[in-house]
Design an enzyme around this catalytic site. Structure first.
Site, PDB file in Angstrom:
ATOM      1  N   HIS A 187    -103.685 -52.369  -6.363  1.00 23.10           N
ATOM      2  CA  HIS A 187    -102.323 -52.902  -6.389  1.00 23.10           C
ATOM      3  C   HIS A 187    -101.731 -52.973  -4.992  1.00 23.10           C
ATOM      4  O   HIS A 187    -100.871 -53.806  -4.725  1.00 23.10           O
ATOM      5  CB  HIS A 187    -101.446 -52.099  -7.351  1.00 23.10           C
ATOM      6  CG  HIS A 187    -101.776 -52.416  -8.774  1.00 23.10           C
ATOM      7  ND1 HIS A 187    -102.526 -51.605  -9.562  1.00 23.10           N
ATOM      8  CD2 HIS A 187    -101.496 -53.527  -9.509  1.00 23.10           C
ATOM      9  CE1 HIS A 187    -102.697 -52.186 -10.743  1.00 23.10           C
ATOM     10  NE2 HIS A 187    -102.090 -53.343 -10.741  1.00 23.10           N
ATOM     11  N   ARG A 292     -94.542 -58.569 -12.046  1.00 23.57           N
ATOM     12  CA  ARG A 292     -94.999 -57.179 -12.221  1.00 23.57           C
ATOM     13  C   ARG A 292     -93.778 -56.265 -12.087  1.00 23.57           C
ATOM     14  O   ARG A 292     -93.475 -55.771 -11.012  1.00 23.57           O
ATOM     15  CB  ARG A 292     -96.036 -56.819 -11.160  1.00 23.57           C
ATOM     16  CG  ARG A 292     -97.407 -57.438 -11.358  1.00 23.57           C
ATOM     17  CD  ARG A 292     -98.394 -56.896 -10.337  1.00 23.57           C
ATOM     18  NE  ARG A 292     -99.763 -57.183 -10.698  1.00 23.57           N
ATOM     19  CZ  ARG A 292    -100.445 -58.260 -10.295  1.00 23.57           C
ATOM     20  NH1 ARG A 292     -99.877 -59.156  -9.525  1.00 23.57           N
ATOM     21  NH2 ARG A 292    -101.699 -58.429 -10.662  1.00 23.57           N
ATOM     22  N   ARG A 328     -93.370 -59.135 -17.200  1.00 22.22           N
ATOM     23  CA  ARG A 328     -94.265 -58.185 -17.861  1.00 22.22           C
ATOM     24  C   ARG A 328     -93.553 -56.837 -17.891  1.00 22.22           C
ATOM     25  O   ARG A 328     -93.077 -56.367 -16.853  1.00 22.22           O
ATOM     26  CB  ARG A 328     -95.582 -58.054 -17.095  1.00 22.22           C
ATOM     27  CG  ARG A 328     -96.423 -56.930 -17.670  1.00 22.22           C
ATOM     28  CD  ARG A 328     -97.742 -56.790 -17.014  1.00 22.22           C
ATOM     29  NE  ARG A 328     -97.660 -56.131 -15.730  1.00 22.22           N
ATOM     30  CZ  ARG A 328     -98.710 -55.960 -14.949  1.00 22.22           C
ATOM     31  NH1 ARG A 328     -99.878 -56.441 -15.305  1.00 22.22           N
ATOM     32  NH2 ARG A 328     -98.602 -55.339 -13.802  1.00 22.22           N
ATOM     33  N   GLU A 426    -106.266 -57.659 -21.446  1.00 23.70           N
ATOM     34  CA  GLU A 426    -106.901 -57.041 -20.281  1.00 23.70           C
ATOM     35  C   GLU A 426    -107.758 -55.843 -20.665  1.00 23.70           C
ATOM     36  O   GLU A 426    -108.163 -55.062 -19.808  1.00 23.70           O
ATOM     37  CB  GLU A 426    -105.870 -56.684 -19.199  1.00 23.70           C
ATOM     38  CG  GLU A 426    -104.652 -55.981 -19.700  1.00 23.70           C
ATOM     39  CD  GLU A 426    -103.589 -55.761 -18.628  1.00 23.70           C
ATOM     40  OE1 GLU A 426    -103.844 -55.982 -17.437  1.00 23.70           O
ATOM     41  OE2 GLU A 426    -102.486 -55.343 -19.008  1.00 23.70           O
ATOM     42  N   ASN A 449    -108.154 -58.615 -13.789  1.00 19.30           N
ATOM     43  CA  ASN A 449    -108.408 -57.439 -12.936  1.00 19.30           C
ATOM     44  C   ASN A 449    -108.809 -56.243 -13.790  1.00 19.30           C
ATOM     45  O   ASN A 449    -109.854 -55.621 -13.577  1.00 19.30           O
ATOM     46  CB  ASN A 449    -107.151 -57.060 -12.135  1.00 19.30           C
ATOM     47  CG  ASN A 449    -106.599 -58.222 -11.350  1.00 19.30           C
ATOM     48  OD1 ASN A 449    -107.319 -59.165 -11.067  1.00 19.30           O
ATOM     49  ND2 ASN A 449    -105.329 -58.165 -11.014  1.00 19.30           N
ATOM     50  N   ASP A 450    -107.954 -55.940 -14.779  1.00 19.00           N
ATOM     51  CA  ASP A 450    -108.291 -54.812 -15.644  1.00 19.00           C
ATOM     52  C   ASP A 450    -109.408 -55.178 -16.606  1.00 19.00           C
ATOM     53  O   ASP A 450    -110.272 -54.354 -16.888  1.00 19.00           O
ATOM     54  CB  ASP A 450    -107.047 -54.341 -16.407  1.00 19.00           C
ATOM     55  CG  ASP A 450    -106.188 -53.449 -15.536  1.00 19.00           C
ATOM     56  OD1 ASP A 450    -106.764 -52.618 -14.807  1.00 19.00           O
ATOM     57  OD2 ASP A 450    -104.961 -53.592 -15.546  1.00 19.00           O
ATOM     58  N   ARG A 460    -111.874 -50.465 -10.580  1.00 15.31           N
ATOM     59  CA  ARG A 460    -111.710 -51.613  -9.677  1.00 15.31           C
ATOM     60  C   ARG A 460    -111.394 -51.191  -8.248  1.00 15.31           C
ATOM     61  O   ARG A 460    -111.454 -51.982  -7.320  1.00 15.31           O
ATOM     62  CB  ARG A 460    -110.631 -52.564 -10.230  1.00 15.31           C
ATOM     63  CG  ARG A 460    -109.202 -52.097 -10.104  1.00 15.31           C
ATOM     64  CD  ARG A 460    -108.287 -52.854 -11.068  1.00 15.31           C
ATOM     65  NE  ARG A 460    -107.136 -53.431 -10.442  1.00 15.31           N
ATOM     66  CZ  ARG A 460    -106.059 -53.898 -11.083  1.00 15.31           C
ATOM     67  NH1 ARG A 460    -106.014 -53.881 -12.398  1.00 15.31           N
ATOM     68  NH2 ARG A 460    -105.051 -54.405 -10.451  1.00 15.31           N
ATOM     69  N   CYS A 497    -103.897 -64.630 -15.497  1.00 12.13           N
ATOM     70  CA  CYS A 497    -102.971 -64.176 -14.454  1.00 12.13           C
ATOM     71  C   CYS A 497    -103.581 -63.113 -13.547  1.00 12.13           C
ATOM     72  O   CYS A 497    -102.920 -62.621 -12.639  1.00 12.13           O
ATOM     73  CB  CYS A 497    -101.673 -63.664 -15.070  1.00 12.13           C
ATOM     74  SG  CYS A 497    -101.902 -62.175 -16.028  1.00 12.13           S
TER      75      CYS A 497
END
Ligand code: PEP
Ligand code: MG
Length: 555
Positions: A187, A292, A328, A426, A449-450, A460, A497
C-alpha cells in the site's frame, strides 16, 4: 559515483538531494516559548538524563561488546564537552523556540557543515550527534502531526515507510521514494503511485546517503549516488524526453474510452485521499472506481468523526459532479493500521481480522462511515463497495446494517439517495461465489492485488517471493474471466480495480474477456486509454461477450 539497484515500483526520473528519513524524527514541531529559562532548564535535565542512560549502556556493554560500548563512551564525552548544548541553549535564547526544535536544527546544521568530509571519524561524530539528538528529542517530546521534510523537495530514502507516514508528508516536497523494505504491491507503493513520484523498493539505502546528490531511475530501479556530469546530462535529457512523452499523452485527455472497433469502456481512477482529486480531473477519468477510504483513518490519533467523513465525501461528490465515485468502505487491518485502533497483534495479519471482517466487528465505526456516505449521496453520483468479502452471509449482514442506517436517517429526516452497491472480488471464495454475490449487488469489482496473493498463497509484500510472485498467473486470469461471466449472467457490470488494471500488456486481453471498466491510479489513465483505443476486438469470441447479455450502461 556509486550505483545501487532495487526493484522499480513506479516509473519516472528524479534528480535531487537525498533526505534519509528516520521514523518519528521528522514530526518535530516548532513553537514560540515565553520562558527561556524554563525551556533551557528542561533541556539541561534531558541532557543529564541522556548522559546517565549512556553511562548505564556503557556499563552493560563494556564486557560483551567493547566496540559498541565505546560508542556510548564517546557520546558521553561529547556531552561532557558541552559545545552541542551551548549551541542549542543559545538558539533557545535568541530565537525563543522550543528545545526539541532547537536540537533538531542544531543537529542538522552540524551534519550539513561536515557532510562532505569523508573521514570516518567525522562520519562517526555526525552519527553520534544524531543519536544524542534522537534521545534528547524523545525525552523532550515536541512532536507534531505533519511530517516536515524541510524547505526544498527531496528524494526520500528510508529503511521502511508505512502508508500512514508517507501520507503525512507534504506531497510536493517528495521527488522520489527509495526504501530498503517494501514491495511494489504494497500500500505504500500504491500511495507513491498516487503521488506520481518515481519509487524503488528493496534498495540498500543507508543513513550515509543523507544530503547527497542522486539520480533515481524509477524505470530501471537504479539509483546513482553523487552522479558525474555525463550521467546528469544523460538523465536530464531523459527527463525532457519523459516530459515530451507526457505532453503527447495529454492530447488523449478529452478522448473517449473506446476501442478501435467502437466498444465503450469506463476508465476510472483509484484514489486514496482528497489531494488526488486534482489529478483525476486533470487526466480526464470517467469517474473514481476505487476510493480507498481507509487512508482517512491513518496517520492520526483517533477515528475520524462522522461529520469529518461526510465533509470529505461531499467534497468528492461535488467535485466529480455527474461522474461516478465508488467509495470502498474502510479496508483496515493488515498493513493499514493506526495505534488508536488497538488491533490485537496477529501472527498472520494478511489472513487476519481485516476489511469487512473488522467493520462487522466494529459496527460503531462502520455505521459512522455508512451514515457519512449516505448523507453525502445527494451531492453527486456516489456508489459504495465492500472489501474482502468471502460469503453471502457477510453481505446479508451488511444489508441489515445499511437498512438500519437508512432507517436512522429517515427518522431524522436526513435526505439520501438509494445509491448503487458493489462487492469487491478479491478472495478466491468470492470468485467461486461471484454468481450468488452478483445477486446482491449492482456491480462487481475485482481487486487483483489481494486476489493474486490469496490465490497464490503468497504475501504480496514479501520480497523473498518477488521472483515467484506472478501477477499474470493463469489461475488469476482464469478467475477474472469466471467473475466477468458470472457477473454478466446476472446483469452486473464488472470492473478490475487492482494494480493489474493498469498493466497495458493485459489491456486487450481484459477487453476480450469482456470487462466493462478498468480503474487505475490517475497517472496511468492516459497510458491505459492509449492502449485501449488501439485495441481492436472485432472477433467472433468477443462479439459473444459484447452482445449476449444487456447490462446497464454505467456501474
Ligand atoms: C486489491 O486488492 O486489488 C485492491 C484494489 O485493494 P487494495 O490494494 O487496497 O488491497
Ligand atoms: Mg484489496
Amino acid at each position: 559515483m556509486e550505483i545501487y539497484r532495487g526493484v522499480p515500483a513506479f516509473s519516472g526520473i528524479a534528480i535531487g538531494k537525498i533526505l534519509y528519513y528516520h521514523r518519528g524524527e521528522y514530526q518535530i514541531r516548532e513553537y514560540l516559548i515565553y520562558n527561556v529559562k524554563r525551556e533551557q532548564d528542561s533541556f539541561r535535565e534531558a541532557v543529564a538524563q541522556v548522559q546517565h542512560d549512556l553511562e548505564e549502556l556503557y556499563d552493560v556493554y563494556r564486557v560483551t561488546d567493547t566496540s559498541g560500548a565505546q560508542v556510548f563512551q564517546r557520546q558521553v564525552r561529547m556531552l561532557q564537552k558541552g559545545s552541542f548544548q551551548r549551541a542549542v541553549e543559545s538558539m533557545i535564547a535568541t530565537e525563543k523556540v522550543n528545545a526539541a526544535y532547537a536540537i533538531m536544527t542544531t543537529r542538522d546544521e552540524l551534519s550539513n557543515t561536515f557532510r562532505n568530509l569523508e573521514e570516518p571519524i567525522i562520519r562517526d561524530r555526525i552519527a553520534d550527534v544524531r543519536d544524542i539528538s534522537d534521545r534528547l528529542i524523545r525525552l523532550l517530546g515536541g512532536t507534531g502531526k505533519k511530517i516536515s521534510l524541510g524547505e526544498n523537495p527531496v528524494i526520500l530514502a528510508a529503511e521502511t515507510l508505512s502508508p500512514g507516514e508517507i501520507m503525512e508528508m507534504e506531497k510536493d516536497k517528495i521527488l522520489a521514494v527509495v526504501t530498503t523494505q517494501g514491495s511494489n504491491f504494497s500500500h505504500t507503493s500504491i500511495v507513491t503511485k498516487n503521488m506520481e513520484v518515481p519509487s524503488i523498493v528493496e534498495v540498500k539505502a543507508s543513513m550515509e546517503w543523507d544530503g547527497r546528490e542522486a539520480i533515481v531511475d524509477g524505470y530501471e530501479g537504479v539509483i546513482y549516488l553523487d552522479p558525474d556530469e555525463e550521467m546528469l546530462k544523460e538523465y536530464r535529457e531523459r527527463q525532457n524526453a519523459d516530459r515530451e512523452e507526457k505532453e503527447e499523452l495529454l492530447k488523449l485527455r478529452d478522448q473517449e474510452d473506446c476501442t478501435a472497433d467502437g466498444k465503450k469502456i469506463c476508465l476510472y481512477a483509484n484514489i486514496g485521499n482528497l489531494d488526488d482529486l486534482d489529478s483525476v480531473l486533470y487526466y480526464g477519468a470517467t469517474g473514481i472506481g476505487l476510493l480507498r477510504s481507509e487512508f482517512q483513518y491513518l496517520g492520526r490519533e483517533n477515528y475520524p468523526r462522522e461529520n469529518e467523513l461526510f465533509r470529505a465525501y461531499k467534497k468528492v461528490a461535488q467535485t466529480m459532479g455527474d461522474r461516478l465515485v465508488i467509495i470502498r468502505t474502510v479496508d483496515l487491518g493488515a498493513d493499514k493500521q493506526a495505534e488508536y485502533m488497538n488491533i490485537p497483534q496477529e501472527d498472520n495479519p494478511i489472513m487476519g481480522n481485516r476489511g469487512i471482517r473488522l467493520c462487522l466487528d466494529r459496527q460503531k465505526m462502520f455505521k459512522a462511515q455508512l451514515r457519512a456516505i449516505y448523507r453525502a449521496s445527494p451531492y453527486g453520483n456516489l456508489a459504495i463497495m465492500y472489501p474482502m468479502i468471502t460469503s453471502v452471509e457477510e453481505v446479508e449482514e451488511i444489508e441489515k446494517i445499511v437498512s438500519e442506517v437508512m432507517h436512522g436517517l429517515d427518522e431524522k429526516g436526513i435526505p439520501y439517495k438509494n445509491i448503487k452497491t458493489g462487492i469487491m472480488i478479491e478472495t478466491p471464495a468470492a470468485v467461486m461465489l461471484s454468481s450468488e454475490l452478483a445477486e446482491h449487488s449492482d456491480f462487481l469489482s475485482i481487486g487483483t492485488n489481494d486476489l493474486t496473493q490469496y490465490t497464490l498463497a503468497m504475501d504480496r509484500q514479501n520480497p523473498v517471493l518477488r521472483k515467484k510472485y506472478n501477477d499474470h498467473h493463469p489461475a488469476v486470469l482464469k478467475m477474472i474471466q469466471m467473475v466477468i461471466e458470472a457477473g454478466h449472467a446476472k446483469r452486473c457490470r464488472v470492473c478490475i480495480c487492482g494494480e493489474l488494471a493498469a498493466d497495458e500488456s493485459l489491456t486487450e486481453q481484459f477487453l476480450r474477456m469482456g470487462v466493462d471498466a478498468l480503474s487505475v491510479v490517475p497517472a496511468c489513465i492516459l497510458p491505459v486509454r492509449k492502449a485501449l483505443r488501439k485495441s481492436d476486438l472485432s472477433t467472433e469470441r468477443n462479439r459473444k461477450y459484447g452482445e449476449e447479455q444487456s447490462r446497464p450502461d454505467t456501474m
